[in-house]
Motif scaffolding. Structure first.
Motif: not given
Length: 340
Positions: A192-199
C-alpha cells in the motif's frame, strides 16, 4: 533573467541543466504518472472471447466441487463424536482454509467473466491480496502441522494421545493463524505504500503480489526483501518440519517387518505427501523463481494449480477415501432423511 538548477533525473549518471520555468512542468508531469490508483484491471487467463464461456464453466464447476466437498468434510467431522481426534481436528481447519482460500479469488473471476467487466477497486485488490496470502500461508502451516501429527502417530503410537493433547492442537492451530495474519498484514501494508504507474492492468485472474510489484513506479526493494526473508523464513520452517517428519516416518516404515504393515503405515501419509508436493512445488515456482525466468503465463497456470486444483482435490485425497469419513457422512445423510 533565466535561472538554472542542477537536477538529477532517473537515469543514473545523467545530469542536465533545466530552466526553472521548465522544472515545474517536468515535476507536474512526473506527479501525474504517480497519481493515486483507484482501480485495477484483471486481464484473466485468456483474452479470447470464445474461451470465456469454457473458463466460466470450468472454474464454476471446480469452485462448487471444492466448497461442497470441504463443507461436507467439516459437517461429517463435527457431527460425529468418534472423529473428534487431533488428525480430524487439523483436517477441519484445513478444509476451512481451503474453502476460504478458493473463495478469495474464484468468485471475483467468475463475476468478471459473467458481467464482462475486468475492474477491481484498489481497496478490493488489497483486501483480496491480504486474504489470499492469509489462507495460502495458513494452508502451508497446517500441512506442516499435519506432517508432525503423522510423525507422532507412526513413530510414537503409544504416546500419541499424550503428546497430541487438545491443548497442543489448539496452540498449533492458533499460532498458525496469528503468524499468517501478521505476515499477510505486513505484506499488504508495504504494498500500500508503493506508487503505481498509469498502466493498471494486472496480467492475472486475481491480485497477486508479484504482478502488483511489477506495476509499481517506485522501487519495490523493501517489498522484495520482506518477501524473500519473512516469506522464505516461514516457508523454510514449514519445509523443514515436513522433511524432518517424513525422514523419521520413512525410517520407521522401513523397520516394519511385514509388507502389509508397511503398506498400511504408508497409506496413512501418502495422500498428505502428494498434496504437499503439489502445493509447495507450484507455489515455490511462482514466488521464489528468479525474475529473469518468470513467465506471466506459466505463473498463472501454476497459480491455478495451487489456488484451485489443490483445494478441490483435498476432499477426495484426504477424506472421501477414508472409511471413517464415509461412515460419518452416511450417518448424517440417514439422520436427515429420517427427520425429513
Amino acid at each position: 533573467m533565466a535561472y538554472f538548477l542542477v537536477f538529477r533525473v532517473h537515469n543514473a549518471g545523467l545530469i542536465s541543466l533545466i530552466p526553472l520555468s521548465q522544472l515545474s512542468a517536468y515535476r507536474q508531469m512526473e506527479w501525474e504518472n504517480l497519481t493515486s490508483v483507484s482501480e485495477f484491471f484483471l486481464l484473466g487467463l485468456s483474452a479470447q472471447p470464445e474461451q470465456q464461456e469454457v473458463l466460466f464453466g470450468l472454474f464454476l464447476s471446480m469452485y462448487l466441487i471444492t466448497v461442497a466437498g470441504n463443507l461436507l468434510i467439516i459437517l461429517a467431522i463435527t457431527a460425529d463424536a468418534q472423529l473428534h481426534t487431533p488428525m480430524y481436528f487439523f483436517l477441519v481447519n484445513l478444509s476451512l482454509a481451503d474453502t476460504c482460500f478458493v473463495s478469495t479469488t474464484v468468485p471475483k473471476m467468475l463475476a468478471n467473466i459473467w458481467i464482462q467487466n475486468q475492474v477491481i477497486s484498489y481497496a478490493g485488490c488489497l483486501s483480496q491480496l491480504y486474504f489470499f496470502l492469509l489462507f495460502g500461508m495458513l494452508e502451508a502451516f497446517l500441512l506442516a502441522v499435519m506432517a508432525y501429527d503423522r510423525y507422532v502417530a507412526i513413530c510414537h503410537p503409544l504416546h500419541y494421545i499424550m503428546v497430541m493433547s487438545p491443548g497442543l492442537c489448539v496452540c498449533l492451530v492458533s499460532a498458525s493463524w496469528i503468524v499468517t495474519a501478521l505476515s499477510s498484514l505486513l505484506h499488504t501494508l508495504l504494498l500500500d505504500s508503493l506508487s503505481f504507474c498509469a498502466d493498471h492492468e494486472i496480467p492475472h485472474f486475481f491480485c497477486d503480489i508479484n504482478p502488483l510489484l511489477s506495476l509499481s513506479c517506485t522501487d519495490p526493494f523493501i517489498n522484495e526483501l520482506v518477501i524473500f526473508t519473512i516469506g522464505g523464513l516461514t516457508g523454510l520452517v514449514c519445509v523443514l518440519c515436513l522433511i524432518i517428519s517424513y525422514t523419521y516416518i520413512f525410517s520407521t516404515i522401513l523397520k516394519i517387518p511385514s509388507a502389509q504393515g508397511k503398506r498400511k503405515a504408508f497409506s496413512t501419509c501418502s495422500s498428505h505427501l502428494s498434496v504437499v508436493s503439489l502445493f509447495f512445488g507450484t507455489s515455490f515456482c511462482v514466488y521464489f523463481s528468479p525474475p529473469s525466468t518468470r513467465s506471466v503465463q506459466k505463473g498463472a497456470v501454476a497459480s491455478v494449480m495451487y489456488t484451485v486444483v489443490t483445494p478441490m482435490l483435498n476432499p477426495f485425497i484426504y477424506s472421501l477415501r477414508n472409511r471413517d469419513i464415509k461412515s460419518s457422512l452416511r450417518k448424517v445423510i440417514w439422520v436427515r432423511k429420517i427427520h425429513s
